[in-house]
Design a protein around this motif. Sequence first.
Motif, PDB file in Angstrom:
ATOM      1  N   GLY A 258       1.751   6.576  -6.906  1.00 15.14           N
ATOM      2  CA  GLY A 258       0.680   7.486  -7.311  1.00 15.14           C
ATOM      3  C   GLY A 258       1.082   8.937  -7.175  1.00 15.14           C
ATOM      4  O   GLY A 258       0.711   9.767  -7.997  1.00 15.14           O
TER       5      GLY A 258
ATOM      6  N   SER B 216       2.426   1.684  -3.520  1.00 11.75           N
ATOM      7  CA  SER B 216       1.480   2.170  -4.526  1.00 11.75           C
ATOM      8  C   SER B 216       1.102   3.626  -4.263  1.00 11.75           C
ATOM      9  O   SER B 216       0.885   4.389  -5.207  1.00 11.75           O
ATOM     10  N   PHE B 217       1.058   4.032  -2.990  1.00  8.83           N
ATOM     11  CA  PHE B 217       0.785   5.431  -2.671  1.00  8.83           C
ATOM     12  C   PHE B 217       1.909   6.325  -3.177  1.00  8.83           C
ATOM     13  O   PHE B 217       1.669   7.357  -3.798  1.00  8.83           O
ATOM     14  N   LYS B 218       3.162   5.916  -2.932  1.00 10.54           N
ATOM     15  CA  LYS B 218       4.299   6.707  -3.410  1.00 10.54           C
ATOM     16  C   LYS B 218       4.328   6.757  -4.930  1.00 10.54           C
ATOM     17  O   LYS B 218       4.651   7.782  -5.524  1.00 10.54           O
TER      18      LYS B 218
ATOM     19  N   GLY C 280       0.816  -1.208   0.000  1.00  9.81           N
ATOM     20  CA  GLY C 280       0.000   0.000   0.000  1.00  9.81           C
ATOM     21  C   GLY C 280       0.847   1.254   0.000  1.00  9.81           C
ATOM     22  O   GLY C 280       0.554   2.213  -0.708  1.00  9.81           O
ATOM     23  N   ILE C 281       1.913   1.260   0.776  1.00 12.92           N
ATOM     24  CA  ILE C 281       2.798   2.422   0.828  1.00 12.92           C
ATOM     25  C   ILE C 281       3.497   2.620  -0.514  1.00 12.92           C
ATOM     26  O   ILE C 281       3.600   3.745  -1.015  1.00 12.92           O
TER      27      ILE C 281
END
Length: 81
Positions: free
Chosen positions: A43, A39-41, A36-37
């Motif tokens: 994005g 994919s957040f970065k 999750g981290i």
Amino acid sequence: MGGLSLPHLLLAAVVILILFGGKGKISELMADVAKGIKSFKKGLSDDDSAPKPADPAAPAKTIDHQTPAPIDAARDPNKIG
């Protein structure tokens, strides 16, 4: 007072089994958090389509204002009556 009773021990055993039982649930949970981290970065870094701020050294643009032509009261389609 202060001793552990049977319900306290059973509750502690259930919590320990949930956290450490099975196929490494904590490691799976941490792997999901890491994905999750990442994919957040990703994005955040892919946001190149956002408009960049204007150059402060560039001259300001002006907009010419034109006054509207006066409306003939006899031909006004919005006039009631």
